[in-house]
Scaffold this motif. Structure first.
Motif, mmCIF file in Angstrom:
data_model
loop_
_atom_site.group_PDB
_atom_site.id
_atom_site.type_symbol
_atom_site.label_atom_id
_atom_site.label_comp_id
_atom_site.label_asym_id
_atom_site.label_seq_id
_atom_site.Cartn_x
_atom_site.Cartn_y
_atom_site.Cartn_z
ATOM 1 N N ASN A 335 0.891 -1.240 0.051
ATOM 2 C CA ASN A 335 0.218 0.060 0.009
ATOM 3 C C ASN A 335 0.750 1.390 -0.056
ATOM 4 O O ASN A 335 0.623 2.386 0.478
ATOM 5 C CB ASN A 335 -0.798 -0.092 1.429
ATOM 6 C CG ASN A 335 -0.297 0.095 2.613
ATOM 7 O OD1 ASN A 335 1.157 -0.081 2.530
ATOM 8 N ND2 ASN A 335 -0.950 -0.056 3.831
ATOM 9 N N ALA A 336 1.908 1.332 -0.754
ATOM 10 C CA ALA A 336 2.786 2.195 -0.907
ATOM 11 C C ALA A 336 3.450 2.711 0.314
ATOM 12 O O ALA A 336 4.073 3.811 0.692
ATOM 13 C CB ALA A 336 2.067 3.412 -1.398
ATOM 14 N N ASP A 410 1.752 0.078 -4.777
ATOM 15 C CA ASP A 410 0.649 0.261 -4.111
ATOM 16 C C ASP A 410 -0.563 -0.385 -5.096
ATOM 17 O O ASP A 410 -0.553 0.066 -6.356
ATOM 18 C CB ASP A 410 0.410 1.968 -4.571
ATOM 19 C CG ASP A 410 -1.097 2.585 -3.672
ATOM 20 O OD1 ASP A 410 -1.698 1.503 -3.450
ATOM 21 O OD2 ASP A 410 -0.972 3.672 -3.731
#
Length: 513
Positions: A335-336, A410
């Motif tokens: 998720n980055a 992401d």
């Protein structure tokens, strides 16, 4: 633990005071002991009504002779009486408890120590002797007969010379005792000569099996249950030293690596017996797959060392979807997020990303990562663009080796599809709505309500609110048309494909200790 040598016998002389008789050899149950008594007239019987207090490496016998301490002139012996059975059943391709194996080896050692103690009390010929045990027995019998003859001669001499009677009697008694002892030794020698191999029903000799080594002093050595390989991470030939060790099909070792393997096609060479391939399920482990500090169980097939225990259930770098929000050890969410101290914490993942195929999953620069994170994936007819807006759209990592940080992909609100001609591996693609169509003919309204022309699909004609001339007289004119996409497909607050929510994580391997 180890099993040092200890005698399997303890002998005590009665002193009219002792009732407790310690012994310094290990047994596991009182049934593995036997207590014997020898009377002053040299009659040996097995004692009864004794009790035993057992310890870790010996114990103590409590015995009362006719409810009193052992009288002077009596002798008491405590010896092992092992069952000479083997009741440990090890199943192939299963986990073995080292304690079970060690206990079995300890009991086998105790049995050999018992046999060795018995051999010490037997007649054993020198290795260079030309005589057989039978010759020795015959010689002892002859000595007994000679002693008997000497006793007779002594008796005659006593009759002939009374002043020498006492000396002759003493010599006769000594000769008789020696003859009796020689007979006992001869009987024991005959028994040992015919003892043969051990069976579950009788005592006998046993052979040393594979994996065990007998030293020059008779000590039996057992391999260490766990060995550490200290070969450098980038060296494919892993070396290990074991004592003792014999390379044969079926040989099993338990080991761990001091460093994550970063070499392709690793091999294992134990005690310079030759480098043999390391495999798991028939193929070499990938770079980074052999962890630091993880215990691996390997068995030699005759051509390769096959890993049968210790491998992780996921390949390094594998995406896994969890149905809850818990991030498991060894995983990082896609998720980055930024992973600090990346290579130091996750050496297996660092080794994987250093390979050619692993490097293909990384952007070359932070600029490329950020560009992908905000890339426009569609341009509409009016010229406006649709982009990721820093949510989703990034399927690759960015590894800043100077700072030792890893920027995760992401995958937020993204679905996964099999790569093909329109979408390659690690590629990203935005939403694509279904084409909405309809037919809009010329629409004309004629007072008092006639609507000419038929619309279809997304177009809906409407009746004009007011069509009048300057004086208020209605007249014919064009009718308005409304666009409504919900007439041909489901609609919502956002354009989205069918989907379900899960936590996407990448497996990084064991965190470094």
């Amino acid at each position: 633990m180890t099993m040092p040598y200890s005698p399997s016998r303890a002998v005590y002389e009665g002193n009219d005071a002792a009732t407790r008789f310690p012994f310094s050899f290990k047994v596991w149950d009182a049934t593995q002991l036997v207590v014997t008594l020898t009377s002053p007239d040299n009659v040996t019987t097995e004692a009864s009504n004794w009790t035993a207090d057992l310890g870790a490496s010996g114990g103590e016998i409590v015995y009362l002779h006719d409810n009193a301490p052992l009288p002077a002139g009596w002798r008491l012996a405590v010896t092992r009486d092992m069952p000479f059975t083997q009741e440990v059943n090890l199943v192939s391709a299963s986990r073995f408890d080292p304690q079970v194996i060690e206990d079995a080896l300890d009991q086998a050692t105790a049995e050999r120590q018992q046999v060795k103690e018995m051999l010490w009390r037997a007649v054993i010929m020198p290795a260079t002797s030309e005589k057989t045990p039978q010759d020795v027995v015959q010689g002892i019998y002859a000595a007994r007969d000679n002693a008997t003859s000497a006793s007779t001669a002594a008796q005659t001499a006593m009759n002939e010379a009374s002043h020498r009677a006492s000396e002759a009697a003493t010599q006769a008694n000594v000769a008789q005792n020696e003859a009796n002892r020689a007979k006992d030794e001869a009987d024991r020698a005959a028994d040992m000569a015919n003892i043969g191999p051990a069976t579950p029903e009788k005592t006998g000799f046993v052979k040393i099996g594979k994996g065990l080594v007998v030293q020059d002093d008779g000590t039996i050595s057992v391999p260490s249950p766990l060995s550490v390989c200290s070969t450098a991470a980038d060296v494919a030939e892993k070396s290990l030293n074991l004592a003792p060790f014999a390379l044969a099909a079926g040989t099993t070792v338990q080991m761990l690596f001091a460093a994550v393997n970063t070499a392709e096609n690793p091999t294992l060479n134990i005690n310079a017996t030759g480098a043999r391939p390391i495999t798991c399920c028939g193929v070499p482990p990938e770079v980074g797959q052999l962890a630091q500090g993880q215990v691996y169980t390997m068995i030699y097939s005759g051509s390769a060392w096959q890993i049968i225990g210790g491998m992780a259930p996921y390949p390094i770098g594998q995406y896994v979807w969890w149905e809850d929000e818990l991030v498991r050890p060894g995983f990082q969410p896609a998720n980055a997020n930024i992973v600090a101290n990346f290579a130091a914490t996750y050496p297996q993942m660092a080794a994987y990303l250093s390979t050619a195929h692993g490097a293909n999953r990384c952007f070359a620069s932070l600029a490329e990562y950020e560009a992908a994170h905000d890339a426009a994936w569609a341009t509409l007819a009016d010229g406006s663009k649709v982009s990721w807006n820093n949510i989703g759209g990034v399927a690759k990592f960015f590894w800043n080796k100077a700072a030792d940080t890893l920027l995760m992909p992401d995958l937020t609100e993204m679905t996964r599809f099999m790569a093909g001609t329109s979408l390659g591996v690690s590629g990203a693609q935005g939403d694509q709505g279904r084409n909405l169509t309809g037919r809009l003919p010329s629409m004309r309204y004629q007072h008092p309500g006639a609507l000419y022309g038929n619309s279809t699909g997304v177009f809906i004609p409407e009746v004009p609110v007011n069509l009048t001339a300057g004086g208020g007289t209605p007249y014919a004119g064009l009718a308005p048309v409304r666009f409504d996409a919900s007439r041909v497909e489901p609609t919502g607050p956002a354009n989205a494909p069918r989907r379900w929510g899960a936590l996407a994580c990448a497996y990084f391997g064991q965190p470094a200790s």
